[in-house]
Enzyme design. Structure first.
Site, PDB file in Angstrom:
ATOM      1  N   LYS A   1      -8.757   4.989  -1.175  1.00  2.25           N
ATOM      2  CA  LYS A   1      -8.961   6.021  -2.204  1.00  2.25           C
ATOM      3  C   LYS A   1      -7.658   6.665  -2.661  1.00  2.25           C
ATOM      4  O   LYS A   1      -7.640   7.329  -3.699  1.00  2.25           O
ATOM      5  CB  LYS A   1      -9.949   7.074  -1.698  1.00  2.25           C
ATOM      6  CG  LYS A   1     -11.373   6.522  -1.506  1.00  2.25           C
ATOM      7  CD  LYS A   1     -12.332   7.609  -1.063  1.00  2.25           C
ATOM      8  CE  LYS A   1     -13.774   7.102  -0.977  1.00  2.25           C
ATOM      9  NZ  LYS A   1     -14.055   6.315   0.229  1.00  2.25           N
TER      10      LYS A   1
ATOM     11  N   SER B   1     -11.258   3.771   3.771  1.00  2.37           N
ATOM     12  CA  SER B   1     -11.195   4.783   2.706  1.00  2.37           C
ATOM     13  C   SER B   1      -9.779   5.252   2.377  1.00  2.37           C
ATOM     14  O   SER B   1      -9.603   6.036   1.444  1.00  2.37           O
ATOM     15  CB  SER B   1     -12.066   5.984   3.072  1.00  2.37           C
ATOM     16  OG  SER B   1     -13.424   5.707   2.795  1.00  2.37           O
TER      17      SER B   1
ATOM     18  N   SER C   1     -14.317  12.257   1.011  1.00  2.00           N
ATOM     19  CA  SER C   1     -14.314  10.802   0.886  1.00  2.00           C
ATOM     20  C   SER C   1     -15.629  10.272   0.305  1.00  2.00           C
ATOM     21  O   SER C   1     -16.105   9.193   0.679  1.00  2.00           O
ATOM     22  CB  SER C   1     -14.053  10.144   2.249  1.00  2.00           C
ATOM     23  OG  SER C   1     -13.588   8.818   2.092  1.00  2.00           O
TER      24      SER C   1
END
Length: 452
Positions: free
Chosen positions: A69, A66, A130
């Site tokens: 991102k 993640s 997230s």
């Protein structure tokens, strides 16, 4: 018997000396022994200049999970800045996003198809919690489809100077988790790939180009309630190093931390891109492929402790600094034949403890302003920029910079300290005549010397 005991003692002593010598001299992985990091790759960087302070396997490519991102955040904030989107724009939820957002085994806030969400609401759920469904919804809003958005991600990576990267989706999930809806042109089992150096590059650009990202990334806890019955979803920031993180996570809190992004998948392990600021110094850290949820914060703490304990911003050279023997520039066709030059500002940099003497000043003159003889041509204005002052580091721990522009951030202009007017034609004529006869006299003198 005494001889045998004596021989055993001598043999044991020699063996101990040999082993000790091998331990001292056997080459080890750069930096690994120094910090004892338990991570596959790591890097520590000065957030102002991109100067690398520590690195461990910085160029091997690993899944960032993640931490991906951060690129989605960059493209969103860029779209906001370019007025292609506003924070209050509404986002419709597609069938694909809806299905992903209902998967509670992934980090998510459950989104509804009959509710429209603002860009800002989805952004907060992405940056704090997230949320994967929210991330894909934003990608679709920006680019029309996640496939198009992935192309934007790879294009932006190239533009930002990343070198070891591959983006296949907007979230950092394995494509297998996307329920058969992975972006076209990517494999069903593929996952995004980044090196620690490129992850740090992405973070460096993100917080320098859009520092407002830290305002959201530093929120420790928030409720997501829109379209949710009851009290809503508690979004506890996955970054356990935030100083205001609640409850038992306080044991991992670290003063000055305000971002940026965690990540974890089966393939990636547990990773974290962090940033912290103390006494005017901001550091960026990356750890990749650690063993557990909280190990990534323990390893990051080692990096921050090393950085803040061993490096301090120092003024190497004050304003109006002059390098001995390089404080004057010749001037052609001026009333004066030379002019003093000095630094316009002081030059500061992060210096490791006890290494200040390893920096040497370096003057770089702008050759476009100089004659073939290396002189300025009158008239010369006071405060005219003639080059810049930088430094050369003579130590061993030179890891370079994250970006090609890194070194240019550590230089200051060098300017003239006075005005030099152009000499009038009469003075120039007299100088030319003097120079002419001077050349004749030199030639005659040399000729006479040659006779003897």
């Amino acid at each position: 018997m005494n001889k045998i005991i004596k021989s055993i003692f001598i043999y044991s002593l020699l063996s101990l000396l040999i082993v000790s010598t091998l331990v001292v001299n056997f080459p080890t992985k750069a930096g690994a022994v120094e910090l004892g990091l338990e991570a596959e790759a790591a890097i520590l960087v000065d957030a102002k200049t991109g100067k690398i302070l520590y690195q461990l396997n910085p160029d091997i490519t690993l899944p960032p999970a993640s931490m991906t991102k951060m690129m989605t955040e960059y493209l969103l904030l860029e779209a906001i800045e370019d007025k292609k989107l506003t924070w209050e724009d509404e986002v419709s939820i597609s069938d694909y996003v809806y299905k992903i957002s209902q998967n509670t085994s992934l980090s998510n806030v459950p989104l509804r198809k009959d509710v429209k969400y603002t860009v800002h609401e989805l952004y907060e759920s992405m940056a704090i919690y997230s949320a994967n469904g929210s991330t894909i919804a934003l990608a679709e809003k920006i680019a029309g489809s996640e496939t198009n958005f992935v192309q934007m991600m790879n294009d932006k990576a190239k533009e930002l100077g990343l070198e070891n990267y591959k983006f296949v989706n907007s979230t950092g999930l394995n494509n297998e988790d996307l329920l058969g809806n992975h972006p076209k042109g990517t494999g069903e089992t593929e996952e995004n790939m980044l090196s620690a150096r490129d992850t740090a590059r992405l973070a460096f650009h993100l917080i320098n180009d859009y520092p407002e990202v830290l305002k959201t990334a530093s929120i420790p806890f928030k409720k997501f309630t829109k379209g949710i019955d009851g009290e809503g979803i508690s979004m506890l920031n996955w970054n356990a190093m935030l100083p205001d993180i609640p409850g038992y996570l306080q044991q991992y809190a670290y003063p000055g931390v305000d971002g940026i992004k965690t990540g974890s998948t089966d393939l990636a392990g547990y990773c974290f891109t962090g940033t912290a600021e103390r006494n005017g110094v901001r550091l960026i850290s990356v750890v990749m492929k650690t063993d557990s949820l909280y190990a990534r914060f323990e390893e990051t703490k080692k990096l921050f402790d090393y950085g803040f304990s061993n490096f301090v911003e120092k003024e190497l050279y004050p304003v109006n600094y002059q390098i001995e023997g390089q404080d004057l520039l010749n001037v052609e066709k001026g009333k004066e034949k030379e002019v003093q030059i000095a630094s316009k500002e002081s030059l500061k940099t992060l210096v490791k403890a006890n290494e200040e003497e390893l920096y040497e000043p370096k003057l770089i003159l702008d050759q476009k302003l100089l004659s073939e003889g290396g002189s300025l041509i009158a008239p010369v204005e006071k405060g005219q920029t003639v080059g810049y002052l930088t430094f050369e580091y003579k130590g061993e721990s030179n890891y370079g910079y994250l970006t090609s522009a890194g070194e240019t951030k550590e230089k200051v202009e060098v300017v003239t300290l006075s005005q030099v007017e152009k000499a009038n034609w009469f003075s120039l004529t007299l100088r030319a005549i003097g120079s002419f006869f001077g050349d004749i006299w030199t030639s005659v003198s040399n000729g006479i010397k040659g006779l003897f």
